[in-house]
Design a protein around this motif. Structure first.
Motif, PDB file in Angstrom:
ATOM      1  N   THR A 175       6.520  11.669   8.449  1.00 45.45           N
ATOM      2  CA  THR A 175       5.972  10.288   8.901  1.00 45.45           C
ATOM      3  C   THR A 175       6.288   9.501   7.695  1.00 45.45           C
ATOM      4  OG1 THR A 175       4.350  11.235  10.194  1.00 45.45           O
ATOM      5  CG2 THR A 175       4.092   8.836   9.732  1.00 45.45           C
ATOM      6  N   LYS A 176       7.084   8.160   7.995  1.00 43.08           N
ATOM      7  CA  LYS A 176       7.224   7.400   6.989  1.00 43.08           C
ATOM      8  C   LYS A 176       6.041   6.370   6.815  1.00 43.08           C
ATOM      9  CE  LYS A 176      11.792   8.493   7.105  1.00 43.08           C
ATOM     10  NZ  LYS A 176      12.164   9.024   6.029  1.00 43.08           N
ATOM     11  N   GLY A 177       5.961   6.094   5.315  1.00 43.91           N
ATOM     12  CA  GLY A 177       4.975   5.271   4.848  1.00 43.91           C
ATOM     13  C   GLY A 177       3.678   6.117   4.453  1.00 43.91           C
ATOM     14  N   MET A 178       3.646   7.173   4.680  1.00 44.77           N
ATOM     15  CA  MET A 178       2.406   7.947   4.188  1.00 44.77           C
ATOM     16  C   MET A 178       2.350   8.842   2.904  1.00 44.77           C
ATOM     17  SD  MET A 178       0.446   7.723   6.971  1.00 44.77           S
ATOM     18  CE  MET A 178       0.645   7.286   8.564  1.00 44.77           C
ATOM     19  N   HIS A 179       1.310   8.766   2.346  1.00 49.89           N
ATOM     20  CA  HIS A 179       1.193   9.762   1.144  1.00 49.89           C
ATOM     21  C   HIS A 179       0.393  11.209   1.401  1.00 49.89           C
ATOM     22  CE1 HIS A 179       3.101   6.783  -1.571  1.00 49.89           C
ATOM     23  NE2 HIS A 179       2.415   5.853  -0.888  1.00 49.89           N
ATOM     24  N   ALA A 189      -2.104   4.457  -7.475  1.00 48.26           N
ATOM     25  CA  ALA A 189      -0.708   4.534  -8.204  1.00 48.26           C
ATOM     26  C   ALA A 189       0.205   5.205  -7.481  1.00 48.26           C
ATOM     27  CB  ALA A 189      -1.336   5.526  -9.509  1.00 48.26           C
ATOM     28  N   LEU A 190      -0.033   6.143  -6.412  1.00 50.25           N
ATOM     29  CA  LEU A 190       1.150   6.633  -5.752  1.00 50.25           C
ATOM     30  C   LEU A 190       1.829   5.361  -5.028  1.00 50.25           C
ATOM     31  CD1 LEU A 190      -0.681   9.726  -4.163  1.00 50.25           C
ATOM     32  CD2 LEU A 190       0.558   9.623  -6.087  1.00 50.25           C
ATOM     33  N   GLY A 191       1.300   4.168  -4.690  1.00 44.92           N
ATOM     34  CA  GLY A 191       1.779   3.215  -3.956  1.00 44.92           C
ATOM     35  C   GLY A 191       1.133   2.799  -2.663  1.00 44.92           C
ATOM     36  N   ASP A 192       1.815   1.902  -2.068  1.00 45.63           N
ATOM     37  CA  ASP A 192       1.292   1.436  -0.681  1.00 45.63           C
ATOM     38  C   ASP A 192       1.093   2.474   0.402  1.00 45.63           C
ATOM     39  OD1 ASP A 192       0.694  -0.991  -1.805  1.00 45.63           O
ATOM     40  OD2 ASP A 192       2.544  -1.829  -1.185  1.00 45.63           O
ATOM     41  N   GLY A 193       0.280   2.305   1.390  1.00 49.00           N
ATOM     42  CA  GLY A 193       0.512   3.216   2.450  1.00 49.00           C
ATOM     43  C   GLY A 193      -0.854   4.322   2.463  1.00 49.00           C
ATOM     44  N   TRP A 234     -10.552   8.719  -8.036  1.00 50.82           N
ATOM     45  CA  TRP A 234      -9.660   9.335  -7.093  1.00 50.82           C
ATOM     46  C   TRP A 234      -8.933   8.260  -6.530  1.00 50.82           C
ATOM     47  CZ3 TRP A 234      -7.212  13.455  -8.138  1.00 50.82           C
ATOM     48  CH2 TRP A 234      -7.860  14.797  -8.688  1.00 50.82           C
ATOM     49  N   LYS A 235      -9.716   7.026  -6.105  1.00 50.76           N
ATOM     50  CA  LYS A 235      -9.082   6.174  -5.439  1.00 50.76           C
ATOM     51  C   LYS A 235      -8.015   5.413  -6.374  1.00 50.76           C
ATOM     52  CE  LYS A 235     -12.886   4.572  -2.415  1.00 50.76           C
ATOM     53  NZ  LYS A 235     -13.683   3.497  -1.895  1.00 50.76           N
ATOM     54  N   ASN A 236      -8.429   5.261  -7.582  1.00 54.99           N
ATOM     55  CA  ASN A 236      -7.598   4.739  -8.573  1.00 54.99           C
ATOM     56  C   ASN A 236      -6.129   5.575  -8.694  1.00 54.99           C
ATOM     57  OD1 ASN A 236      -9.084   2.385  -9.085  1.00 54.99           O
ATOM     58  ND2 ASN A 236      -9.955   3.307 -10.856  1.00 54.99           N
TER      59      ASN A 236
END
Length: 518
Positions: free
Chosen positions: A397-401, A361-365, A355-357
Motif C-alpha cells: 500500500t502506497k504512502g504507508m510506513h 522522522a520516517l516522513g509523511d503518511g 516514539w512519535k518523534n
C-alpha cells in the motif's frame, strides 16, 4: 535420584557421574544428567549427555525427545528434525515407535510432519482408533480444519465406540464448526464420564465463545482442573465475592500476557465493589505498565518461575485471594456489562513522545504497526500466524510506513522482504524487549494490524485502533462470529472465511487501509 528429589543438584551430579564410572553404558544416568544441565541452562553439556544417552539406548523415544528439544533450544532445529527422521526410518515398521515420533513432532510444533507420521501409523494399522483420534487433533488444533478433524474423530469412534476422548474431541470440532447446540448437547451427555470437570470447563469455553457470558463464566473456574492449565495457589482464604472494606485482597495473574491484560479491565470494578486494598501480582513484563495504569493498586511483578509467597511477605498482610481470571464471572456476566472504554492502560507519556518523534522522522503518511506470528507450539502457532510474504497486498500500500511489533526473531524475514520486494518494515528491538516500550510505541502508531496475539490485547487496552486477522477457528477470546470484541471497543476483527486461505482477508484489509487514509 533421592538427592535430585531433594533439590541437592550438585550432590546428584556427583552420584550420577559415579554411576557412569561404574557403568559407562548407563543410558538413564546420562539422560538424567542431561535433564539437570538443562535445568542449569547449560544446553551444550546437556546436548553431550543426551547424545551419550541415545548412543547407549538408541531405541528410546523418551531420550530422543529430550535430545530433539535440546537441539531446538540450541537453535539447531534442522538437526533435531534430522535425528527424528533417522529414527523414524529405522523404525518404519513399528506403529508404536512412529506414534511416539508423531507426539514429538507435535511437541515441536511440526504439524505437517506429525500428520504424516500419524498417517504412516494408520497405514500400518488402519484399525488403530487412537491414531485416527490423534490425527484429528492435528487437523483441528494444528491446521484449523474442523471438517477433516471431524472425519478422523468419527472414524476413531467407528473403530472404538468406547473411546471417550474421540467423542469429546468430536463435540469440540462440532462447536468450532458452528454446530453449537449439538456440541453442547454432546457435552451434556458426557457429564457422567470420568473427566466430568474437564468436559464442563470446555463447555464453558464454548459458551463464552458464543457470547453466552453468564452461563460460560459459571464453570470457567474449572480451568484449574484441566490438564492444559498451570495451577497457581497461595495460602490465603479465597475471596467469596463479598465487600471486604479495610481488608487486603490479592489478585494473582494467570495464563498468558494477553489474558492478564484482558482480565485487568475488571480491577476498577473490583475496587468499587469490595472497598479493599488490592494487591496485584502480575507478569513482570507488565509491572511498570500496570503500576502507572492502576495507581491505587499495589502491583508486584513476578517471573513465571515464582509460584510462592516470598515476593509478598514484605508487602502486606493478605486477607483474601482470587485469580484474575475469576473476576469476569462477577463483573462481565452479560455483554452490556463490558465498559465502552477509550483505554484503561496508560503508557509512559515521555516515551510516547519519543516514539512519535521517531516515527515522524520516517516522513509523511500513516504509521502502521504489524505482527504476523502468534502463539507457541502449544497454542496453535501455525493456525494463528501468516507468513510475512503473504502480507504483500497490505505492505505494498502506497504512502504507508510499516513498523514491526513482532516479538519473535524476525530479522531474516524482514531482510528477505526488503531484498525481494523492496519493502521496508522498520523494526526496533528495544521496543520489543521492553513491554512498557512496546506500549509507548503502540500509542504513537496510527493503527495496528495483527494476528491473534498479545499485541491485540495491549492495543485494545490502550484504546488504540487495531485490525485483527482472525483464523477460521479462533480462540474463545475472539468469539465465534462478529467483527467486534466486547473487551476492546477500538478493535475490529477480520475473519478468515475458509481454513488455510488468508488471501481474501488480506486483500480486504488492504482495501480498507486505502479507504482509511486521510
Amino acid at each position: 535420584m533421592a538427592e535430585l528429589a531433594a533439590n541437592e543438584i550438585d550432590s546428584a551430579l556427583r552420584w550420577l557421574e559415579q554411576a557412569i564410572d561404574h557403568d559407562p553404558e548407563y543410558a538413564s544416568a546420562y539422560a538424567t544428567l542431561g535433564d539437570i544441565y538443562q535445568r542449569k541452562n547449560d544446553l551444550v553439556e546437556a546436548d553431550y549427555c543426551l547424545r551419550m544417552a541415545l548412543r547407549c539406548s538408541p531405541d528410546s523415544s523418551e531420550i530422543l525427545h529430550k535430545l530433539a528439544r535440546n537441539c531446538v533450544a540450541l537453535g539447531s532445529r534442522p538437526e533435531a528434525l534430522a535425528l527424528l527422521e533417522e529414527a523414524k526410518n529405522r523404525h518404519s515398521g513399528s506403529g508404536v515407535f512412529l506414534s511416539q515420533i508423531a507426539l514429538i513432532y507435535d511437541d515441536l510444533d511440526e504439524i505437517d510432519l506429525a500428520i504424516r507420521a500419524w498417517e504412516e501409523v494408520i497405514a500400518l494399522n488402519p484399525l488403530d482408533a487412537s491414531a485416527h483420534n490423534n490425527l484429528g487433533l492435528q487437523w483441528h488444533y494444528g491446521k484449523g480444519d474442523v471438517n477433516k478433524a471431524s472425519d478422523c474423530f468419527m472414524q476413531a469412534l467407528e473403530l472404538n465406540p468406547c473411546l471417550t476422548e474421540a467423542r469429546f474431541n468430536l463435540y469440540q470440532a462440532k462447536a468450532d464448526a458452528g454446530k453449537v447446540d449439538e456440541a453442547l448437547a454432546g457435552f451434556e451427555s458426557m457429564l457422567a464420564e470420568p473427566f466430568r470437570e474437564e468436559v464442563m470447563f470446555h463447555r464453558s469455553v464454548v459458551l463464552l465463545k458464543n457470547r453466552r457470558f453468564g452461563d460460560g463464566w459459571r464453570e470457567y473456574h474449572l480451568r484449574w482442573r484441566y490438564r492444559g492449565t498451570q495451577s497457581r495457589s497461595f495460602p490465603f482464604p479465597a475471596w467469596d465475592g463479598q465487600p471486604c472494606t479495610g481488608k487486603t485482597l490479592l489478585v494473582y495473574g494467570e495464563q498468558g500476557l494477553g489474558d492478564e491484560i484482558m482480565f485487568s479491565s475488571c480491577l476498577k470494578d473490583l475496587q468499587d465493589k469490595t472497598g479493599a486494598k488490592i494487591v496485584l501480582e502480575c507478569n513482570i513484563r507488565l509491572e511498570n505498565l500496570f503500576r502507572r495504569s492502576f495507581p491505587d493498586v499495589l502491583v508486584i511483578g513476578r517471573s513465571r518461575a515464582q509460584t510462592g509467597v516470598d515476593c509478598l511477605a514484605d508487602v502486606a498482610t493478605i486477607d483474601f485471594q482470587t485469580a484474575i481470571g475469576d473476576l469476569p464471572s462477577i463483573f462481565r456476566t452479560e455483554e452490556a456489562a463490558f465498559p465502552n472504554h477509550r483505554g484503561y492502560l496508560e503508557a509512559d507519556p515521555k516515551r510516547v513522545t519519543f516514539w512519535k518523534n521517531r516515527l515522524a522522522a520516517l516522513g509523511d503518511g500513516p504509521k502502521i504497526g504489524i505482527s504476523w506470528r502468534g502463539g507457541q507450539g502449544t497454542t496453535r502457532r501455525e493456525v494463528r500466524s501468516i507468513p510475512l510474504r503473504e502480507w504483500l497486498p497490505i505492505l505494498a500500500t502506497k504512502g504507508m510506513h510499516f513498523v514491526s511489533l513482532q516479538y519473535t526473531d524476525c530479522r531474516q524475514e524482514l531482510q528477505t522482504l526488503e531484498a525481494q520486494h523492496g519493502i521496508v518494515v522498520h523494526h526496533w528491538q528495544e521496543a520489543i524487549d521492553d513491554y512498557d516500550e512496546t506500549a509507548a510505541l503502540v500509542m504513537a502508531l496510527d493503527r495496528v494490524i495483527t494476528v491473534c496475539t498479545s499485541i491485540v490485547h495491549l492495543t485494545g487496552a490502550l484504546g488504540r485502533p487495531a485490525w485483527v486477522l482472525v483464523p477460521r477457528v479462533p480462540e474463545w477470546r475472539y468469539l465465534a462470529s462478529g467483527d467486534t470484541m466486547p473487551w476492546y471497543p477500538s478493535v475490529r476483527l477480520f475473519r478468515q472465511p475458509r481454513h488455510g486461505d488468508w488471501t481474501p482477508v488480506l486483500r480486504h484489509v488492504a482495501q480498507r487501509l486505502v479507504s482509511a487514509m486521510p
